[in-house]
Design a protein around this motif. Structure first.
Motif, short mmCIF file in Angstrom:
data_model
loop_
_atom_site.label_atom_id
_atom_site.label_comp_id
_atom_site.label_asym_id
_atom_site.label_seq_id
_atom_site.Cartn_x
_atom_site.Cartn_y
_atom_site.Cartn_z
N MET A 1 0.95 -1.10 0.08
CA MET A 1 -0.18 -0.11 -0.03
C MET A 1 0.64 1.32 0.18
O MET A 1 0.49 2.09 -0.50
N THR B 1 1.96 1.84 -3.56
CA THR B 1 1.09 2.42 -4.30
C THR B 1 0.89 3.97 -4.05
O THR B 1 0.67 4.77 -5.11
N ALA B 2 0.74 4.29 -2.71
CA ALA B 2 0.66 5.74 -2.59
C ALA B 2 1.76 6.64 -3.15
O ALA B 2 1.79 7.64 -3.39
N VAL C 1 1.34 7.00 -6.76
CA VAL C 1 0.79 8.01 -7.26
C VAL C 1 1.20 9.51 -6.84
O VAL C 1 1.16 10.27 -7.57
N ARG D 1 -7.84 -2.69 3.53
CA ARG D 1 -8.12 -1.38 2.75
C ARG D 1 -8.28 -1.77 1.57
O ARG D 1 -9.00 -2.40 0.81
N THR D 2 -7.39 -1.27 0.32
CA THR D 2 -7.68 -1.18 -0.68
C THR D 2 -6.94 -2.51 -1.47
O THR D 2 -6.80 -2.57 -2.84
N THR D 3 -6.04 -3.26 -0.65
CA THR D 3 -5.05 -4.27 -1.09
C THR D 3 -5.94 -5.83 -1.04
O THR D 3 -6.28 -6.09 0.01
N THR E 1 -3.58 -3.87 -5.95
CA THR E 1 -3.97 -2.65 -5.28
C THR E 1 -4.13 -1.41 -6.31
O THR E 1 -3.25 -1.17 -7.21
N ALA F 1 -5.96 1.98 -7.69
CA ALA F 1 -5.88 3.49 -7.27
C ALA F 1 -5.92 4.42 -8.20
O ALA F 1 -5.54 4.14 -9.59
N HIS G 1 -6.25 5.30 -14.10
CA HIS G 1 -6.26 4.25 -13.42
C HIS G 1 -4.95 3.62 -13.20
O HIS G 1 -4.33 3.40 -13.99
N GLN G 2 -4.46 3.15 -11.93
CA GLN G 2 -3.43 2.39 -11.71
C GLN G 2 -3.68 1.24 -10.75
O GLN G 2 -4.52 1.28 -9.91
#
Length: 209
Positions: free
Chosen positions: A13, A16-17, A20, A90-92, A105, A107, A181-182
């Motif tokens: 995560m 990914t952050a 971005v 969360r998003t994963t 993931t 994002a 989108h990623q």
């Protein structure tokens, strides 16, 4: 066939952050690399990287069946090995079996990542979040679902909850991008395992919708 180890979800995560953030601020295929960990005393194991398994368990069989994973939010599909345990944080979304792990993931992203943006924004985060991180390569690669930035590295797995033992993992992280989108796709398994073909099946399977 390759064996996968355990990559902590927070690291994925964080990756990914950071990607971005890197895309908003600026700016292939590598093989696993990094030195083998020492096989010395227990004190060495505590301070140095986890040892590389001489015969790591968890090979993905040649007859492994793969099924399409469709996230609830849509936007893409990717194939994962049938029968692997699934979990979410969360998003994963994580699929795991023995010492092998796949993390997915999605994002939003303002722009496509580049090798340079990943190197400057993501690698420092991985170093902080991953134990005994050893970078391999940061390259741009072509897969059937499009181009992606690929980061290869080695790191210690999370300790086994029963034995407390960590293993040395080789990790491939792909960052795909399409129309804002990623998708970050992380494939991890024990260093020395032959997971080239299964990992290629998975990384080649991503399709945008």
């Amino acid at each position: 066939m390759t064996k996968r180890g355990i990559l902590a979800v927070p690291a994925a995560m964080a990756l990914t952050a950071a990607v971005v953030a890197g895309c908003s601020g600026g700016g292939g295929s590598g093989s696993h690399s990094g030195s083998s960990a020492p096989s010395g005393s227990s004190s060495a194991h505590k301070t140095g990287p986890a040892p590389t398994e001489s015969n790591p368990p968890g090979d993905i069989p040649d007859n492994q069946v793969y099924v399409a994973y469709h996230p609830s939010g849509g936007g893409f599909t990717v194939k994962v090995p049938e029968g692997w345990a699934r979990s979410s944080a969360r998003t994963t979304t994580t699929f795991s079996d023995k010492l092998n792990k796949i993390e997915i993931t999605p994002a939003p992203a303002p722009a496509a990542p580049t090798a340079q943006s990943v190197r400057t924004k993501v690698i420092p985060t991985l170093k902080k979040q991953t134990k005994h991180f050893a970078l391999g390569k940061v390259t741009t690669v072509s897969r059937k679902g499009g181009h992606a930035v690929l980061v290869t590295y080695q790191a210690d797995s999370a300790p086994n909850p029963v034995t407390g033992k960590a293993v040395r993992d080789s990790v491939e992280t792909y960052v795909f991008f399409h129309n804002g989108h990623q998708v970050t796709l992380t494939l991890a398994g024990p260093t020395g395992a032959d997971n080239v073909d299964p990992w290629r099946i998975v990384s080649d399977s991503l399709r945008w919708q």
